[in-house]
Design a protein around this motif. Structure first.
Motif, mmCIF file in Angstrom:
data_model
loop_
_atom_site.group_PDB
_atom_site.id
_atom_site.type_symbol
_atom_site.label_atom_id
_atom_site.label_comp_id
_atom_site.label_asym_id
_atom_site.label_seq_id
_atom_site.Cartn_x
_atom_site.Cartn_y
_atom_site.Cartn_z
ATOM 1 N N ARG A 45 0.981 -1.210 0.053
ATOM 2 C CA ARG A 45 0.089 0.121 -0.024
ATOM 3 C C ARG A 45 0.924 1.295 -0.017
ATOM 4 N N ASN A 46 2.299 0.927 0.319
ATOM 5 C CA ASN A 46 3.168 2.367 0.532
ATOM 6 C C ASN A 46 2.433 3.276 1.365
ATOM 7 N N CYS A 47 2.129 2.804 2.601
ATOM 8 C CA CYS A 47 1.713 3.638 3.681
ATOM 9 C C CYS A 47 1.807 2.909 5.041
ATOM 10 N N GLY A 48 1.505 3.588 5.993
ATOM 11 C CA GLY A 48 1.463 3.121 7.445
ATOM 12 C C GLY A 48 0.092 2.091 7.388
ATOM 13 N N VAL A 49 0.219 0.897 8.006
ATOM 14 C CA VAL A 49 -1.018 0.170 8.183
ATOM 15 C C VAL A 49 -1.302 -0.161 9.422
ATOM 16 N N ALA A 50 -2.491 -0.513 9.620
ATOM 17 C CA ALA A 50 -3.116 -0.796 10.917
ATOM 18 C C ALA A 50 -2.496 -1.944 11.662
ATOM 19 N N GLY A 51 -2.502 -1.659 13.122
ATOM 20 C CA GLY A 51 -2.153 -2.812 14.031
ATOM 21 C C GLY A 51 -2.703 -2.636 15.347
ATOM 22 N N LEU A 52 -2.295 -3.371 16.170
ATOM 23 C CA LEU A 52 -3.071 -3.371 17.559
ATOM 24 C C LEU A 52 -1.786 -3.215 18.769
#
Length: 152
Positions: A45-52
């Motif tokens: 995605r070339n961006c920050g991605v969700a996590g927990l």
């Protein structure tokens, strides 16, 4: 069959239909004592991605899906999880969590992002997919408002 707790872009019905066409949406649930974060950069995605992130008192809302066993392999590939590899190499690692759905505790599989150093910001498009899923599934309005906080 297994239950999967989606809290990021996989809350989007469109995206889940592409990834796991035979999924069944069971409803909304909350994971207690965790916070949504963007701990890594996605090369796809070339961006920050969700996590927990474990965070006492915090909550992460999401969607529970009932999926078929073949969907697990598809999700593992998409999330960059290989059970044969060590946790420090995978992009995400799969874990069982207990979420609250209505008044019942439900065990589900979900993915935790392996953090990377630095600040990782979600793109407008990625965050829009998360917000789309949150709206489609009727997540609480105050939680959706907090999701907008992550707008780049």
């Amino acid at each position: 069959m297994f239950l999967y707790f989606a809290y990021g872009s996989n809350m989007s019905r469109r995206q889940m239909t592409e990834r796991c066409p035979d999924h069944e949406c069971l409803g909304v649930a909350v994971l207690k004592d965790h916070a949504l974060c963007f701990p890594r950069h996605s090369p796809i995605r070339n961006c920050g991605v969700a996590g927990l992130a474990e965070t006492p008192g915090a909550e992460v809302w999401g969607v529970i899906y009932r999926l078929h066993d073949e969907d697990l392999a598809a999700l593992d590939r998409r999330e960059g999880y290989d059970p044969a590899k060590s946790a420090d190499v995978n992009r995400y690692n799969r874990h069982t969590v207990r979420v609250l759905m209505n008044s019942d505790m439900v065990e589900c599989l979900t993915y935790f992002a392996r953090p990377e150093p630095g600040e990782h910001v979600p793109s407008v498009e990625y965050l829009a997919t998360i917000l789309e899923g949150a709206a489609e599934n009727g997540l609480p309005a105050d939680y959706v408002a907090r999701l907008r906080f992550f707008t780049p």
